[in-house]
Design an enzyme around this catalytic site. Structure first.
Site, mmCIF file in Angstrom:
data_model
loop_
_atom_site.group_PDB
_atom_site.id
_atom_site.type_symbol
_atom_site.label_atom_id
_atom_site.label_comp_id
_atom_site.label_asym_id
_atom_site.label_seq_id
_atom_site.Cartn_x
_atom_site.Cartn_y
_atom_site.Cartn_z
ATOM 1 N N LYS A 126 -100.620 9.693 -50.543
ATOM 2 C CA LYS A 126 -101.785 8.809 -50.506
ATOM 3 C C LYS A 126 -102.944 9.308 -51.377
ATOM 4 O O LYS A 126 -103.874 8.547 -51.622
ATOM 5 C CB LYS A 126 -102.229 8.554 -49.071
ATOM 6 C CG LYS A 126 -102.888 9.683 -48.355
ATOM 7 C CD LYS A 126 -103.362 9.155 -47.010
ATOM 8 C CE LYS A 126 -104.225 10.170 -46.301
ATOM 9 N NZ LYS A 126 -104.667 9.667 -45.011
ATOM 10 N N ASP A 127 -102.870 10.543 -51.823
ATOM 11 C CA ASP A 127 -103.901 11.053 -52.728
ATOM 12 C C ASP A 127 -103.463 10.983 -54.187
ATOM 13 O O ASP A 127 -104.202 11.361 -55.088
ATOM 14 C CB ASP A 127 -104.255 12.505 -52.387
ATOM 15 C CG ASP A 127 -104.807 12.640 -50.977
ATOM 16 O OD1 ASP A 127 -105.480 11.699 -50.522
ATOM 17 O OD2 ASP A 127 -104.573 13.677 -50.344
ATOM 18 N N ARG B 222 -110.898 2.025 -44.952
ATOM 19 C CA ARG B 222 -109.758 1.335 -44.340
ATOM 20 C C ARG B 222 -109.768 1.523 -42.817
ATOM 21 O O ARG B 222 -109.614 0.569 -42.060
ATOM 22 C CB ARG B 222 -108.456 1.913 -44.928
ATOM 23 C CG ARG B 222 -107.180 1.457 -44.240
ATOM 24 C CD ARG B 222 -105.968 2.246 -44.775
ATOM 25 N NE ARG B 222 -106.072 3.682 -44.505
ATOM 26 C CZ ARG B 222 -105.765 4.233 -43.337
ATOM 27 N NH1 ARG B 222 -105.318 3.517 -42.344
ATOM 28 N NH2 ARG B 222 -105.898 5.540 -43.173
ATOM 29 N N ARG B 223 -109.966 2.775 -42.393
ATOM 30 C CA ARG B 223 -110.005 3.025 -40.944
ATOM 31 C C ARG B 223 -111.236 2.378 -40.325
ATOM 32 O O ARG B 223 -111.156 1.769 -39.252
ATOM 33 C CB ARG B 223 -109.997 4.535 -40.671
ATOM 34 C CG ARG B 223 -108.650 5.181 -40.958
ATOM 35 C CD ARG B 223 -108.707 6.709 -40.897
ATOM 36 N NE ARG B 223 -107.407 7.316 -41.181
ATOM 37 C CZ ARG B 223 -107.250 8.518 -41.717
ATOM 38 N NH1 ARG B 223 -108.298 9.263 -42.034
ATOM 39 N NH2 ARG B 223 -106.035 8.994 -41.933
ATOM 40 N N ARG C 4 -116.589 14.350 -43.295
ATOM 41 C CA ARG C 4 -115.865 14.790 -44.486
ATOM 42 C C ARG C 4 -115.311 16.175 -44.258
ATOM 43 O O ARG C 4 -115.678 16.861 -43.323
ATOM 44 C CB ARG C 4 -116.809 14.804 -45.702
ATOM 45 C CG ARG C 4 -117.012 13.432 -46.325
ATOM 46 C CD ARG C 4 -115.847 13.035 -47.219
ATOM 47 N NE ARG C 4 -115.559 14.045 -48.225
ATOM 48 C CZ ARG C 4 -114.322 14.455 -48.525
ATOM 49 N NH1 ARG C 4 -113.283 13.979 -47.887
ATOM 50 N NH2 ARG C 4 -114.139 15.363 -49.460
ATOM 51 N N ARG D 247 -112.802 19.031 -40.015
ATOM 52 C CA ARG D 247 -113.084 17.795 -39.258
ATOM 53 C C ARG D 247 -112.842 18.001 -37.766
ATOM 54 O O ARG D 247 -113.594 17.493 -36.934
ATOM 55 C CB ARG D 247 -112.203 16.651 -39.755
ATOM 56 C CG ARG D 247 -112.639 16.168 -41.120
ATOM 57 C CD ARG D 247 -111.997 14.858 -41.464
ATOM 58 N NE ARG D 247 -111.797 14.754 -42.904
ATOM 59 C CZ ARG D 247 -111.378 13.659 -43.514
ATOM 60 N NH1 ARG D 247 -111.103 12.582 -42.811
ATOM 61 N NH2 ARG D 247 -111.235 13.634 -44.818
ATOM 62 N N CYS E 135 -107.612 5.579 -53.027
ATOM 63 C CA CYS E 135 -107.614 5.741 -51.571
ATOM 64 C C CYS E 135 -109.007 5.494 -51.008
ATOM 65 O O CYS E 135 -109.238 5.568 -49.811
ATOM 66 C CB CYS E 135 -107.092 7.120 -51.178
ATOM 67 S SG CYS E 135 -108.087 8.472 -51.787
HETATM 68 N N1 LIG Z 1 -107.291 11.721 -47.361
HETATM 69 C C1 LIG Z 1 -107.001 13.093 -47.032
HETATM 70 C C2 LIG Z 1 -105.578 13.299 -46.631
HETATM 71 N N2 LIG Z 1 -104.581 13.207 -47.524
HETATM 72 C C3 LIG Z 1 -103.394 13.432 -46.874
HETATM 73 C C4 LIG Z 1 -103.659 13.690 -45.559
HETATM 74 C C5 LIG Z 1 -102.618 14.058 -44.571
HETATM 75 C C6 LIG Z 1 -101.676 12.956 -44.162
HETATM 76 C C7 LIG Z 1 -100.670 12.466 -45.141
HETATM 77 O O1 LIG Z 1 -99.871 13.248 -45.688
HETATM 78 O O2 LIG Z 1 -100.623 11.266 -45.351
HETATM 79 C C8 LIG Z 1 -105.065 13.607 -45.368
HETATM 80 C C9 LIG Z 1 -105.821 13.815 -44.138
HETATM 81 C C10 LIG Z 1 -106.081 12.578 -43.323
HETATM 82 O O3 LIG Z 1 -106.262 11.469 -43.855
HETATM 83 O O4 LIG Z 1 -106.152 12.701 -42.101
#
Ligand SMILES: NCc1[nH]cc(CCC(=O)O)c1CC(=O)O
Length: 316
Positions: free
Chosen positions: A85-86, A133-134, A151, A157, A244
């Site tokens: 997702k990154d 999104r959340r 953040r 967190r 993202c």
């Molecule tokens: N945006 C940050 C990020 N990028 C990947 C993960 C871990 C979860 C994954 O592998 O999808 C997270 C942390 C989160 O959103 O809680």
């Protein structure tokens, strides 16, 4: 014996998932008699340096991967493990995704201070996330929630949940599980309530296109059952031109389709675009066999419903 140099961010999550991947690759090398050894090289990215600002305000597309890709192009490192997702939806020319290993739990998870579920959280609860999104989907489900930006890496967190007066925070279940912190999860959010980020729970292994011997090893690690649904999600994001840091979610799974000539496996893709305040959440679901086509179709349907206006307002 060739030593594969694996670049990694220095966050606990990045190092942990890179370590897991190296363990898997070492096992594959043993099984197939391939002469590789592995070492980790830590790399500091821009995203790691700007932890105090809301990333969406910095325009954070690919903020965590640019330095790593540079090092790969220079030959300083040979491969890198990214959270899917990154990963930017289009990789720079000499680089490719060598493998998408089997996906972990794609859902978002609620970590509440008192152990209450989403429904049990008090009226006006302060919920921490830095994802539009959340925020969008949580506000749509519980308009009384007060969403506050939080953040940092997942370890910081979790600390802020205690120190900054949140009733709950939302994190990806996969990241917590990879860290061995599943016991912190109070509830899993159903994709019906909170559609995950594109590629959430999956990893992408990036390497140079001309590195044929490494690509051969990675082809043994690729999981098509993960790669195809994730490709549909990523095509969807790509058509909407999102990174993202936009209020976009998507989740694709395999479904069994019963036709006249027996049954076959198809991909079901659901995509969402919502306003950050949750006043509008658009969703579409399409079933099909071609990941690219599915991604386009879901995106086109959402565009017809007004997705581009929502995204333009968010981008400002
Ligand atoms: N945006 C940050 C990020 N990028 C990947 C993960 C871990 C979860 C994954 O592998 O999808 C997270 C942390 C989160 O959103 O809680």
């Amino acid at each position: 014996m060739r030593t594969i140099v694996v670049g990694s961010r220095q966050s606990a999550l990045a190092l942990t998932q890179t370590g897991h991947v190296i363990d898997d690759l070492k096992n594959l090398c043993k099984q197939h008699g391939l002469p590789f050894d592995f070492e980790i090289k830590k790399i500091v990215t821009k995203g790691d340096q700007i932890l105090d600002v809301t990333l969406s305000k910095v325009g954070g597309k690919g903020l965590f991967v640019k330095e790593i890709e540079q090092a790969m192009m220079n030959g300083e490192i040979d491969m890198a493990v990214h959270s899917m997702k990154d990963m930017p939806s289009v990789l720079p020319e000499p680089l490719t995704t060598g493998a998408v290993p089997r996906r972990k739990d794609p859902r978002d998870a609620l970590i509440s201070r008192t152990g209450s579920s989403l429904d049990e959280l008090p009226q006006g609860a302060k919920v921490g996330t830095s994802s539009l999104r959340r925020a969008s989907q949580l506000k749509a489900y519980r308009p009384d929630f007060q969403i506050e930006w939080i953040r940092g890496n997942i370890d910081s967190r979790l600390r802020k949940l205690e120190t900054e007066g949140f009733d709950a925070i939302i994190l990806a279940a996969a990241g917590l599980s990879r860290m061995g912190w599943e016991d912190r999860i109070t509830a899993y959010l159903s994709p019906d309530t909170c559609l995950p980020a594109v590629g959430q729970g999956a990893l992408g292994i990036e390497c140079r296109k001309d590195d044929k011997e490494l690509l051969h090893l990675l082809s043994l690690y690729n999981d098509l059952e993960t790669a195809l649904p994730v490709a549909a999600e990523r095509k969807f994001l790509n058509v909407l031109n999102g990174g993202c840091q936009v209020p976009i979610g998507a989740y694709a799974t395999w479904v069994t389709h019963q036709g006249e000539d027996g049954h076959k496996q198809l991909i079901e893709l659901t995509g969402m675009v919502g306003t950050p305040d949750g006043s509008t959440v658009l969703k579409e679901t399409v079933i099909g066999s071609d990941p690219e086509r599915l991604g386009e179709e879901v995106a086109e349907r959402l565009i017809r419903k007004g997705a581009e206006k929502i995204l333009a307002d968010v981008r400002g």
